[in-house]
Scaffold this motif. Sequence first.
Motif, PDB file in Angstrom:
ATOM      1  N   SER A 169      -1.179   2.354   5.656  1.00  0.00           N
ATOM      2  CA  SER A 169      -2.646   2.295   5.608  1.00  0.00           C
ATOM      3  C   SER A 169      -3.179   1.033   6.279  1.00  0.00           C
ATOM      4  N   LEU A 170      -2.405  -0.046   6.249  1.00  0.00           N
ATOM      5  CA  LEU A 170      -2.831  -1.284   6.913  1.00  0.00           C
ATOM      6  C   LEU A 170      -2.680  -1.170   8.427  1.00  0.00           C
ATOM      7  N   LEU A 171      -1.695  -0.410   8.866  1.00  0.00           N
ATOM      8  CA  LEU A 171      -1.515  -0.203  10.299  1.00  0.00           C
ATOM      9  C   LEU A 171      -2.566   0.737  10.876  1.00  0.00           C
ATOM     10  N   ASP A 172      -3.033   1.673  10.058  1.00  0.00           N
ATOM     11  CA  ASP A 172      -4.088   2.594  10.490  1.00  0.00           C
ATOM     12  C   ASP A 172      -5.034   2.803   9.320  1.00  0.00           C
ATOM     13  N   ARG A 173      -6.113   2.040   9.285  1.00  0.00           N
ATOM     14  CA  ARG A 173      -7.055   2.083   8.171  1.00  0.00           C
ATOM     15  C   ARG A 173      -7.844   3.373   8.120  1.00  0.00           C
ATOM     16  N   PHE A 174      -7.843   4.149   9.232  1.00  0.00           N
ATOM     17  CA  PHE A 174      -8.732   5.293   9.319  1.00  0.00           C
ATOM     18  C   PHE A 174      -8.000   6.631   9.221  1.00  0.00           C
ATOM     19  N   ASP A 175      -6.807   6.637   8.661  1.00  0.00           N
ATOM     20  CA  ASP A 175      -6.099   7.904   8.453  1.00  0.00           C
ATOM     21  C   ASP A 175      -6.314   8.359   7.017  1.00  0.00           C
ATOM     22  N   ASP A 176      -7.010   9.472   6.856  1.00  0.00           N
ATOM     23  CA  ASP A 176      -7.348   9.938   5.508  1.00  0.00           C
ATOM     24  C   ASP A 176      -6.125  10.374   4.716  1.00  0.00           C
ATOM     25  N   ASN A 177      -5.123  10.968   5.385  1.00  0.00           N
ATOM     26  CA  ASN A 177      -3.938  11.422   4.664  1.00  0.00           C
ATOM     27  C   ASN A 177      -3.192  10.264   4.018  1.00  0.00           C
ATOM     28  N   THR A 178      -3.063   9.170   4.755  1.00  0.00           N
ATOM     29  CA  THR A 178      -2.362   8.011   4.204  1.00  0.00           C
ATOM     30  C   THR A 178      -3.076   7.497   2.967  1.00  0.00           C
TER      31      THR A 178
END
Length: 455
Positions: free
Chosen positions: A401-410
């Motif tokens: 989630s820190l690497l991609d803040r905008f992924d809803d699944n994560t």
Amino acid sequence: MFSWLLRNPPTAPGELSPEWVAILRRNVWQYRWLPEPLRERLNKTVCEMVATRRWEGGGGLSVTDEMRLTVAGAAALLTLGHAEPFAFKGLPSIILYASGYTTPDGDRLGEAWHRGPIVLSWADTLRSARRAGRGNNLVLHEFAHHVDGLDGEMDGRPPLEPDADRRWRSVIHWEYDRLVARARRQEVTLLDHYGATNHAEFFAVATECFFERSHDLKAEHGELFELLGQLYGLDPTEWAPQPHRLARRRDATRVATPTYQVDVSDLGLSEADAAFSEGHVLMQHRRFDEAVEAFDRALRASPHDAEALAMRATARLEIDDFPAARADAERALEIEPDNLQAHLAMAECLVELEDYTAAEPHAKRALKLEADSIDAIFFCGLIALHSGRTREATRLLKRASLLDRFDDNTHYWLGSAYERAGDAAKAEHHFRRAEWLAAHPPEENEPEEEPDASD
């Protein structure tokens, strides 16, 4: 078209406790997306069903509140088009088995009887009710049979007014025949091939798809979607997000489908490379069936291209063709044992098939091959979560989630990890974050927000 459902008004609307609401939010994925008026209507129906239906456990199963709420919550989706709650009062009992059960006709996951009980596998009820985007839901399927039989017959023709019934028969016969033909050719279809069994099963399968993959059904079977919308009195595309499998990171879903034709003929590429490049572009624009065809051409020209096999496996995953995807990934790994994309495709395929033990070596190998691969980190975290290793899952999913803040699944699965760890505040934070992100394309993303202080 709904008057036939209102013969028995509710007797005990009641209220849901916060604990019961939390169960519905966790176990019935549509619940989190319902507008407040529809959510209140569902709550009343759930209270009525839990209080007044007879709930029984088969094979020694002890029926819990979570089981009652999950079944009632999923079933209540069928009734949201009513101004008044409808709690299936013609249904005498609901019988739950821990998993599949055996009848004289063979093994079953569920069944519905005219004027009789509905029987469900709890394991399959929970699995299908929690997971968005797969297009199947055991409760919706069996309760659709119950709705179908309200006029005395389970024949794929629910009780309708005469004019609506004539149109229904015309559309359903055409859609059913088309599904039968495509199933015989073993084509991948949005509607499950089980719907080609008979008209009753077609109606149940179409109902599942209407509530589970409403956007896809509306796009691919518009007239069928319209009829089901009239029958059930609502349009789920007004509140449900675009479908996606929660097990999968799908950044490509946010890329608009182009109107132009893919053309790489001027790049001076070989036949195999040109077809591969075309497939890659089609993947970026979510034209997955066409991408599979492009990778087919690439592999005809170069049969031992591990990268093309891995990409075709990924494209096939996007259209839920899991057996073919798995075969492609396995073949790619035979040719190139350290192919990152093939390991990721194999891990995803096995996760979708819920074989977490077999998926884990592939996810870990992918992570070793590329330590900063967000997909590898995500799948390792998801597998850890489903394997009961909550602390490890939380660490990995938080990293993703820190690497991609905008992924809803994560964010969704990180919320699930915190929920399992007993941290309700963090779980709620990430669930809400997941809901917001799924409903907004990247250009609408909110300004940078303060991170959760405890994260």
